[in-house]
Design a protein around this motif. Structure first.
Motif, PDB file in Angstrom:
ATOM      1  N   ALA A 161     -58.787 -27.341 -29.775  1.00 10.64           N
ATOM      2  CA  ALA A 161     -58.943 -26.446 -30.925  1.00 10.64           C
ATOM      3  C   ALA A 161     -59.956 -25.340 -30.618  1.00 10.64           C
ATOM      4  N   ALA A 162     -61.059 -25.702 -29.970  1.00 10.65           N
ATOM      5  CA  ALA A 162     -62.066 -24.697 -29.599  1.00 10.65           C
ATOM      6  C   ALA A 162     -61.472 -23.696 -28.614  1.00 10.65           C
ATOM      7  N   GLY A 163     -60.653 -24.183 -27.684  1.00 16.36           N
ATOM      8  CA  GLY A 163     -60.003 -23.287 -26.728  1.00 16.36           C
ATOM      9  C   GLY A 163     -59.061 -22.314 -27.408  1.00 16.36           C
ATOM     10  N   VAL A 164     -58.306 -22.793 -28.382  1.00 16.43           N
ATOM     11  CA  VAL A 164     -57.391 -21.917 -29.118  1.00 16.43           C
ATOM     12  C   VAL A 164     -58.176 -20.879 -29.915  1.00 16.43           C
ATOM     13  N   VAL A 165     -59.270 -21.312 -30.548  1.00 20.16           N
ATOM     14  CA  VAL A 165     -60.109 -20.363 -31.304  1.00 20.16           C
ATOM     15  C   VAL A 165     -60.701 -19.318 -30.364  1.00 20.16           C
ATOM     16  N   MET A 166     -61.210 -19.763 -29.215  1.00 20.76           N
ATOM     17  CA  MET A 166     -61.775 -18.803 -28.248  1.00 20.76           C
ATOM     18  C   MET A 166     -60.703 -17.834 -27.762  1.00 20.76           C
ATOM     19  N   LEU A 167     -59.512 -18.352 -27.540  1.00 23.42           N
ATOM     20  CA  LEU A 167     -58.422 -17.499 -27.072  1.00 23.42           C
ATOM     21  C   LEU A 167     -57.987 -16.519 -28.152  1.00 23.42           C
ATOM     22  N   ARG A 168     -58.125 -16.908 -29.398  1.00 20.92           N
ATOM     23  CA  ARG A 168     -57.799 -16.000 -30.511  1.00 20.92           C
ATOM     24  C   ARG A 168     -58.853 -14.905 -30.657  1.00 20.92           C
ATOM     25  N   VAL A 169     -60.117 -15.285 -30.472  1.00 18.02           N
ATOM     26  CA  VAL A 169     -61.226 -14.355 -30.710  1.00 18.02           C
ATOM     27  C   VAL A 169     -61.481 -13.441 -29.516  1.00 18.02           C
ATOM     28  N   PHE A 170     -61.456 -14.007 -28.309  1.00 14.49           N
ATOM     29  CA  PHE A 170     -61.806 -13.244 -27.112  1.00 14.49           C
ATOM     30  C   PHE A 170     -60.561 -12.890 -26.316  1.00 14.49           C
ATOM     31  N   ASP A 171     -60.428 -11.627 -25.985  1.00 21.20           N
ATOM     32  CA  ASP A 171     -59.287 -11.154 -25.201  1.00 21.20           C
ATOM     33  C   ASP A 171     -59.516 -11.498 -23.729  1.00 21.20           C
ATOM     34  N   PRO A 172     -58.639 -12.307 -23.133  1.00 24.69           N
ATOM     35  CA  PRO A 172     -58.817 -12.678 -21.728  1.00 24.69           C
ATOM     36  C   PRO A 172     -58.781 -11.481 -20.783  1.00 24.69           C
ATOM     37  N   ALA A 173     -58.158 -10.390 -21.202  1.00 24.10           N
ATOM     38  CA  ALA A 173     -58.060  -9.212 -20.337  1.00 24.10           C
ATOM     39  C   ALA A 173     -59.376  -8.451 -20.240  1.00 24.10           C
ATOM     40  N   THR A 174     -60.249  -8.590 -21.239  1.00 23.67           N
ATOM     41  CA  THR A 174     -61.460  -7.769 -21.252  1.00 23.67           C
ATOM     42  C   THR A 174     -62.761  -8.544 -21.419  1.00 23.67           C
ATOM     43  N   SER A 175     -62.707  -9.790 -21.868  1.00 18.01           N
ATOM     44  CA  SER A 175     -63.942 -10.490 -22.228  1.00 18.01           C
ATOM     45  C   SER A 175     -64.744 -10.999 -21.043  1.00 18.01           C
ATOM     46  N   GLY A 176     -64.092 -11.369 -19.952  1.00 22.66           N
ATOM     47  CA  GLY A 176     -64.809 -11.934 -18.812  1.00 22.66           C
ATOM     48  C   GLY A 176     -65.156 -13.404 -18.984  1.00 22.66           C
ATOM     49  N   ILE A 177     -64.791 -14.007 -20.101  1.00 26.62           N
ATOM     50  CA  ILE A 177     -65.086 -15.424 -20.348  1.00 26.62           C
ATOM     51  C   ILE A 177     -64.139 -16.316 -19.557  1.00 26.62           C
ATOM     52  N   PHE A 178     -62.891 -15.895 -19.466  1.00 22.59           N
ATOM     53  CA  PHE A 178     -61.869 -16.713 -18.825  1.00 22.59           C
ATOM     54  C   PHE A 178     -61.791 -16.364 -17.341  1.00 22.59           C
ATOM     55  N   PRO A 179     -61.607 -17.376 -16.491  1.00 19.11           N
ATOM     56  CA  PRO A 179     -61.544 -17.099 -15.052  1.00 19.11           C
ATOM     57  C   PRO A 179     -60.242 -16.402 -14.673  1.00 19.11           C
ATOM     58  N   PRO A 180     -60.258 -15.655 -13.571  1.00 18.81           N
ATOM     59  CA  PRO A 180     -59.017 -15.024 -13.119  1.00 18.81           C
ATOM     60  C   PRO A 180     -58.092 -16.070 -12.492  1.00 18.81           C
ATOM     61  N   CYS A 181     -56.844 -15.710 -12.357  1.00 16.65           N
ATOM     62  CA  CYS A 181     -55.884 -16.593 -11.700  1.00 16.65           C
ATOM     63  C   CYS A 181     -56.309 -16.745 -10.237  1.00 16.65           C
ATOM     64  N   PRO A 182     -56.515 -17.976  -9.767  1.00 15.19           N
ATOM     65  CA  PRO A 182     -56.947 -18.150  -8.374  1.00 15.19           C
ATOM     66  C   PRO A 182     -55.896 -17.682  -7.361  1.00 15.19           C
ATOM     67  N   VAL A 183     -54.609 -17.848  -7.675  1.00 16.56           N
ATOM     68  CA  VAL A 183     -53.563 -17.400  -6.751  1.00 16.56           C
ATOM     69  C   VAL A 183     -53.605 -15.882  -6.613  1.00 16.56           C
ATOM     70  N   HIS A 184     -53.671 -15.188  -7.736  1.00 16.89           N
ATOM     71  CA  HIS A 184     -53.709 -13.722  -7.690  1.00 16.89           C
ATOM     72  C   HIS A 184     -55.009 -13.228  -7.075  1.00 16.89           C
ATOM     73  N   TYR A 185     -56.090 -13.889  -7.371  1.00 15.65           N
ATOM     74  CA  TYR A 185     -57.391 -13.497  -6.833  1.00 15.65           C
ATOM     75  C   TYR A 185     -57.424 -13.626  -5.309  1.00 15.65           C
ATOM     76  N   LEU A 186     -56.848 -14.711  -4.787  1.00 13.90           N
ATOM     77  CA  LEU A 186     -56.905 -14.976  -3.345  1.00 13.90           C
ATOM     78  C   LEU A 186     -55.801 -14.283  -2.547  1.00 13.90           C
ATOM     79  N   THR A 187     -54.623 -14.096  -3.162  1.00 12.46           N
ATOM     80  CA  THR A 187     -53.490 -13.563  -2.405  1.00 12.46           C
ATOM     81  C   THR A 187     -53.010 -12.191  -2.879  1.00 12.46           C
TER      82      THR A 187
END
Length: 138
Positions: free
Chosen positions: A15-41
Motif C-alpha cells: 500500500a505504501a508503494g502504491v501511494v508513493m507511486l501515485r504521489v511521486f513521478d518515477p520519471a522525475t523524482s529520483g526516488i525509484f531506481p533505474p532499470c538495471p538492464v537499461h542502465y548497464l546495457t
C-alpha cells in the motif's frame, strides 16, 4: 499469529508503494531506481517503463501508460488478480477461482514477453514505437 503479522506488513508495504507511486513521478523524482538492464546495457527490458506506466494509470492516463509500457497495461489486471487471490488465501484459506492454464499457454506468454523485450529495441519503424514513451511523441 506471526503469519498474520507478516501478511499485514506485506500489505502495508504494498500500500505504501502504491501511494508513493501515485504521489511521486518515477520519471522525475529520483526516488525509484533505474532499470538495471537499461542502465548497464542501454537496452530496454520488457519491464522498462512499468513504474512510469503504473504511475500514469494511478492518475487515470491510460494513453500515457500504454505509451510507456503496453505489456504492463495488458498484464497488470492478471497480476493484480493473482496477488489478491494470494492475499485472500492467506487470510481465509481460500483464494479467488484459479483458471487452469495449459503449459503451452504459459510458454506462449513467456515467449511473448521475451519477444516484446527484443522488438522494442529494434531501430525500425514501427518497433521503435515500443520504446518507453516513444508513442507520446506522436
Amino acid at each position: 499469529m506471526a503469519k498474520n503479522r507478516l501478511l499485514a506488513a506485506m500489505l502495508a508495504v504494498c500500500a505504501a508503494g502504491v501511494v508513493m507511486l501515485r504521489v511521486f513521478d518515477p520519471a522525475t523524482s529520483g526516488i525509484f531506481p533505474p532499470c538495471p538492464v537499461h542502465y548497464l546495457t542501454g537496452w530496454y527490458c520488457p519491464g522498462c517503463g512499468s513504474l512510469r506506466a503504473i504511475h500514469q494509470l494511478l492518475h487515470g492516463d491510460l494513453r500515457a501508460a500504454w505509451a510507456l509500457n503496453p505489456l504492463t497495461v495488458v498484464l497488470l489486471p492478471f497480476l493484480t488478480y493473482g496477488l489478491a487471490s494470494f492475499v485472500l488465501f492467506e487470510i481465509r484459506g481460500q483464494g479467488l477461482p484459479q483458471p487452469f492454464l495449459r503449459a503451452g499457454w504459459i510458454r506462449a506468454l513467456c515467449g511473448a514477453i521475451i519477444l516484446f523485450g527484443i522488438v522494442r529495441n529494434l531501430p525500425l519503424h514501427p518497433f521503435e514505437l515500443l520504446a518507453p514513451g516513444a508513442m507520446l511523441r506522436f
